[in-house]
Motif scaffolding. Structure first.
Motif, PDB file in Angstrom:
ATOM      1  N   LEU A   1      -2.206  -4.350  14.260  1.00 43.78           N
ATOM      2  CA  LEU A   1      -1.366  -3.160  14.240  1.00 43.78           C
ATOM      3  C   LEU A   1      -1.016  -2.741  12.825  1.00 43.78           C
ATOM      4  CD1 LEU A   1       1.032  -4.058  17.191  1.00 43.78           C
ATOM      5  CD2 LEU A   1      -0.646  -2.220  17.182  1.00 43.78           C
ATOM      6  N   ALA A   2      -0.585  -3.704  12.008  1.00 41.23           N
ATOM      7  CA  ALA A   2      -0.174  -3.376  10.646  1.00 41.23           C
ATOM      8  C   ALA A   2      -1.354  -2.926   9.794  1.00 41.23           C
ATOM      9  CB  ALA A   2       0.507  -4.590  10.015  1.00 41.23           C
ATOM     10  N   ALA A   3      -2.459  -3.656   9.865  1.00 40.82           N
ATOM     11  CA  ALA A   3      -3.625  -3.298   9.063  1.00 40.82           C
ATOM     12  C   ALA A   3      -4.236  -1.987   9.521  1.00 40.82           C
ATOM     13  CB  ALA A   3      -4.666  -4.419   9.129  1.00 40.82           C
ATOM     14  N   GLY A   4      -4.265  -1.771  10.842  1.00 34.26           N
ATOM     15  CA  GLY A   4      -4.821  -0.522  11.355  1.00 34.26           C
ATOM     16  C   GLY A   4      -4.048   0.691  10.875  1.00 34.26           C
ATOM     17  N   LEU A   5      -2.713   0.608  10.891  1.00 35.08           N
ATOM     18  CA  LEU A   5      -1.903   1.725  10.404  1.00 35.08           C
ATOM     19  C   LEU A   5      -2.094   1.921   8.903  1.00 35.08           C
ATOM     20  CD1 LEU A   5       0.130   3.912  11.086  1.00 35.08           C
ATOM     21  CD2 LEU A   5       1.962   2.231  10.727  1.00 35.08           C
ATOM     22  N   GLY A   6      -2.220   0.816   8.166  1.00 29.84           N
ATOM     23  CA  GLY A   6      -2.464   0.926   6.732  1.00 29.84           C
ATOM     24  C   GLY A   6      -3.797   1.596   6.421  1.00 29.84           C
ATOM     25  N   ILE A   7      -4.803   1.286   7.205  1.00 28.02           N
ATOM     26  CA  ILE A   7      -6.125   1.903   7.014  1.00 28.02           C
ATOM     27  C   ILE A   7      -6.053   3.402   7.284  1.00 28.02           C
ATOM     28  CG2 ILE A   7      -8.466   2.014   7.957  1.00 28.02           C
ATOM     29  CD1 ILE A   7      -8.252  -1.035   8.407  1.00 28.02           C
ATOM     30  N   VAL A   8      -5.343   3.778   8.341  1.00 28.38           N
ATOM     31  CA  VAL A   8      -5.191   5.198   8.659  1.00 28.38           C
ATOM     32  C   VAL A   8      -4.451   5.918   7.543  1.00 28.38           C
ATOM     33  CG1 VAL A   8      -4.059   6.825  10.225  1.00 28.38           C
ATOM     34  CG2 VAL A   8      -5.324   4.877  11.152  1.00 28.38           C
ATOM     35  N   GLY A   9      -3.373   5.310   7.044  1.00 31.48           N
ATOM     36  CA  GLY A   9      -2.609   5.928   5.973  1.00 31.48           C
ATOM     37  C   GLY A   9      -3.393   6.074   4.687  1.00 31.48           C
ATOM     38  N   HIS A  10      -4.243   5.109   4.400  1.00 30.28           N
ATOM     39  CA  HIS A  10      -5.070   5.187   3.185  1.00 30.28           C
ATOM     40  C   HIS A  10      -6.160   6.238   3.337  1.00 30.28           C
ATOM     41  CE1 HIS A  10      -7.231   3.867  -0.405  1.00 30.28           C
ATOM     42  NE2 HIS A  10      -8.337   3.888   0.321  1.00 30.28           N
ATOM     43  N   ALA A  11      -6.745   6.342   4.502  1.00 29.05           N
ATOM     44  CA  ALA A  11      -7.825   7.308   4.725  1.00 29.05           C
ATOM     45  C   ALA A  11      -7.311   8.745   4.754  1.00 29.05           C
ATOM     46  CB  ALA A  11      -8.555   6.983   6.019  1.00 29.05           C
TER      47      ALA A  11
ATOM     48  N   SER B   1      -9.305  -1.433   1.484  1.00 28.33           N
ATOM     49  CA  SER B   1      -8.265  -0.764   0.704  1.00 28.33           C
ATOM     50  C   SER B   1      -7.100  -1.716   0.521  1.00 28.33           C
ATOM     51  CB  SER B   1      -7.799   0.516   1.406  1.00 28.33           C
ATOM     52  OG  SER B   1      -7.189   0.225   2.652  1.00 28.33           O
ATOM     53  N   ARG B   2      -6.371  -1.522  -0.581  1.00 27.47           N
ATOM     54  CA  ARG B   2      -5.206  -2.353  -0.900  1.00 27.47           C
ATOM     55  C   ARG B   2      -4.121  -1.485  -1.528  1.00 27.47           C
ATOM     56  NH1 ARG B   2      -9.716  -5.170  -2.363  1.00 27.47           N
ATOM     57  NH2 ARG B   2      -9.965  -7.264  -1.478  1.00 27.47           N
ATOM     58  N   ALA B   3      -2.915  -2.008  -1.560  1.00 27.57           N
ATOM     59  CA  ALA B   3      -1.833  -1.329  -2.258  1.00 27.57           C
ATOM     60  C   ALA B   3      -2.063  -1.430  -3.763  1.00 27.57           C
ATOM     61  CB  ALA B   3      -0.492  -1.948  -1.879  1.00 27.57           C
ATOM     62  N   PRO B   4      -1.684  -0.430  -4.531  1.00 31.83           N
ATOM     63  CA  PRO B   4      -1.909  -0.484  -5.984  1.00 31.83           C
ATOM     64  C   PRO B   4      -1.117  -1.584  -6.679  1.00 31.83           C
ATOM     65  CG  PRO B   4      -0.593   1.440  -5.378  1.00 31.83           C
ATOM     66  CD  PRO B   4      -1.100   0.851  -4.111  1.00 31.83           C
ATOM     67  N   ALA B   5       0.049  -1.943  -6.132  1.00 29.71           N
ATOM     68  CA  ALA B   5       0.885  -2.980  -6.758  1.00 29.71           C
ATOM     69  C   ALA B   5       1.135  -4.087  -5.736  1.00 29.71           C
ATOM     70  CB  ALA B   5       2.206  -2.389  -7.225  1.00 29.71           C
ATOM     71  N   PRO B   6       0.460  -5.235  -5.865  1.00 31.84           N
ATOM     72  CA  PRO B   6       0.651  -6.324  -4.895  1.00 31.84           C
ATOM     73  C   PRO B   6       2.045  -6.929  -4.987  1.00 31.84           C
ATOM     74  CG  PRO B   6      -0.712  -7.053  -6.722  1.00 31.84           C
ATOM     75  CD  PRO B   6      -0.523  -5.583  -6.902  1.00 31.84           C
ATOM     76  N   ARG B   7       2.509  -7.469  -3.867  1.00 41.09           N
ATOM     77  CA  ARG B   7       3.816  -8.114  -3.809  1.00 41.09           C
ATOM     78  C   ARG B   7       3.654  -9.539  -3.299  1.00 41.09           C
ATOM     79  NH1 ARG B   7       6.044  -3.953   0.362  1.00 41.09           N
ATOM     80  NH2 ARG B   7       3.908  -4.349   1.027  1.00 41.09           N
ATOM     81  N   ARG B   8       4.583 -10.401  -3.691  1.00 41.72           N
ATOM     82  CA  ARG B   8       4.528 -11.791  -3.243  1.00 41.72           C
ATOM     83  C   ARG B   8       5.103 -11.898  -1.837  1.00 41.72           C
ATOM     84  NH1 ARG B   8       8.105 -16.055  -3.446  1.00 41.72           N
ATOM     85  NH2 ARG B   8       9.610 -14.747  -4.548  1.00 41.72           N
TER      86      ARG B   8
ATOM     87  N   LEU C   1       5.947  -8.044   9.958  1.00 41.18           N
ATOM     88  CA  LEU C   1       6.274  -7.689   8.573  1.00 41.18           C
ATOM     89  C   LEU C   1       5.359  -8.387   7.575  1.00 41.18           C
ATOM     90  CD1 LEU C   1      10.193  -7.664   8.690  1.00 41.18           C
ATOM     91  CD2 LEU C   1       8.650  -5.716   8.668  1.00 41.18           C
ATOM     92  N   VAL C   2       5.145  -9.675   7.776  1.00 41.82           N
ATOM     93  CA  VAL C   2       4.289 -10.396   6.829  1.00 41.82           C
ATOM     94  C   VAL C   2       2.847  -9.943   6.950  1.00 41.82           C
ATOM     95  CG1 VAL C   2       3.777 -12.370   8.326  1.00 41.82           C
ATOM     96  CG2 VAL C   2       3.775 -12.665   5.862  1.00 41.82           C
ATOM     97  N   ALA C   3       2.411  -9.561   8.144  1.00 42.82           N
ATOM     98  CA  ALA C   3       1.041  -9.067   8.316  1.00 42.82           C
ATOM     99  C   ALA C   3       0.824  -7.784   7.525  1.00 42.82           C
ATOM    100  CB  ALA C   3       0.750  -8.836   9.794  1.00 42.82           C
ATOM    101  N   GLY C   4       1.825  -6.898   7.545  1.00 40.54           N
ATOM    102  CA  GLY C   4       1.711  -5.674   6.770  1.00 40.54           C
ATOM    103  C   GLY C   4       1.648  -5.949   5.280  1.00 40.54           C
ATOM    104  N   GLY C   5       2.448  -6.890   4.801  1.00 41.62           N
ATOM    105  CA  GLY C   5       2.412  -7.250   3.385  1.00 41.62           C
ATOM    106  C   GLY C   5       1.084  -7.858   2.973  1.00 41.62           C
ATOM    107  N   LEU C   6       0.552  -8.749   3.816  1.00 41.40           N
ATOM    108  CA  LEU C   6      -0.742  -9.362   3.511  1.00 41.40           C
ATOM    109  C   LEU C   6      -1.859  -8.320   3.504  1.00 41.40           C
ATOM    110  CD1 LEU C   6      -0.477 -12.634   5.625  1.00 41.40           C
ATOM    111  CD2 LEU C   6      -0.373 -12.440   3.133  1.00 41.40           C
ATOM    112  N   ALA C   7      -1.792  -7.364   4.435  1.00 46.80           N
ATOM    113  CA  ALA C   7      -2.808  -6.318   4.480  1.00 46.80           C
ATOM    114  C   ALA C   7      -2.773  -5.474   3.217  1.00 46.80           C
ATOM    115  CB  ALA C   7      -2.598  -5.437   5.716  1.00 46.80           C
ATOM    116  N   ASP C   8      -1.579  -5.112   2.755  1.00 48.09           N
ATOM    117  CA  ASP C   8      -1.458  -4.312   1.539  1.00 48.09           C
ATOM    118  C   ASP C   8      -1.914  -5.079   0.305  1.00 48.09           C
ATOM    119  OD1 ASP C   8      -0.488  -2.139   2.924  1.00 48.09           O
ATOM    120  OD2 ASP C   8       1.625  -2.616   2.554  1.00 48.09           O
ATOM    121  N   ASP C   9      -1.640  -6.375   0.266  1.00 43.62           N
ATOM    122  CA  ASP C   9      -1.925  -7.162  -0.933  1.00 43.62           C
ATOM    123  C   ASP C   9      -3.367  -7.651  -1.007  1.00 43.62           C
ATOM    124  OD1 ASP C   9       0.694  -6.786  -1.580  1.00 43.62           O
ATOM    125  OD2 ASP C   9       1.369  -8.782  -1.001  1.00 43.62           O
ATOM    126  N   TYR C  10      -3.921  -8.079   0.122  1.00 43.20           N
ATOM    127  CA  TYR C  10      -5.219  -8.753   0.096  1.00 43.20           C
ATOM    128  C   TYR C  10      -6.346  -7.955   0.752  1.00 43.20           C
ATOM    129  CZ  TYR C  10      -2.362 -12.696  -1.300  1.00 43.20           C
ATOM    130  OH  TYR C  10      -1.487 -13.507  -1.969  1.00 43.20           O
TER     131      TYR C  10
END
Length: 219
Positions: free
Chosen positions: A103-113, A176-183, A50-59
């Protein structure tokens, strides 16, 4: 590259399923050591996903994927060179955290692309297929390598593959990053990790006696 990450992560995840007797014998694992050898990577992955997915979206998803695959390479070297079961278990714990990042970053990259439509369905389908393929290929490949060379060669090979993925991903993938970062919820991550670790420790060490102080303390 993004779909290669789950394949490598799950191949490594499932690799000890057929080499466990060799590893346990080589490291003198004792009665509870084999359970830790098998389960430590799952503990690291589940507590970090879970935290890996959040870090990938934010940073940055590429950054987290590159860091994750780099850490997987380093921890695989530690696993390959482990002198004892404690070192190997710690290496597998770190591999679990690195795999969560991949796993988390890879799925995020696929979703963004592929944000919408049939292309997204096909891309996420390939991503999911790589998870299943990696889980199936891990025991097969590790068994072949361990038979031909040794169980340690499996982790040297994983280190080389993870290093190659690190270099190629850093050069070829767009950030790529999420448009709204979260803490990040750091207290939640610490609580989840310690809770899972205590539960696994209690169940594992309980095999030698449920009334032992370490088991009671863990529960």
């Amino acid at each position: 590259m993004a779909t290669s990450a789950p394949f490598l992560a799950m191949t490594n995840f499932s690799s000890p399923m057929v080499t466990l007797p060799q590893i346990a014998r080589s490291l003198e694992a004792g009665p509870t050591g084999p359970v830790w050898i098998l389960g430590s990577i799952a503990l690291g992955l589940s507590s970090s996903l879970l935290v890996a997915g959040g870090l990938a979206d934010d940073y940055g998803r590429r950054m987290v994927l590159v860091i994750g695959s780099g850490v997987l390479a380093a921890s695989s070297v530690l696993a390959a060179a482990s002198p004892g079961v404690v070192t190997f278990v710690l290496a597998r714990l770190v591999q679990g955290g690195a795999s969560a990042a991949m796993l988390a970053a890879g799925l995020g990259i696929v979703g963004h692309a592929f944000p919408t439509g049939a292309a997204r369905v096909r891309a996420t389908g390939r991503y999911g297929a790589m998870i299943g393929l990696g889980t199936m290929a891990g025991p097969l490949l590790s068994g072949l390598v361990a038979t031909a060379v040794s169980w340690r060669a499996v982790y040297w090979l994983t280190a080389a593959a993870a290093l190659a993925l690190t270099v190629v991903s850093a050069r070829a993938l767009d950030e790529s990053r999420a448009p709204a970062p979260r803490r990040p919820d750091l207290p939640g991550v610490v609580l989840l990790t310690l809770g899972l670790a205590a539960l696994v420790a209690g169940v594992t060490e309980g095999r030698l006696g449920w009334s032992r102080p370490v088991v009671v303390w863990a529960f």
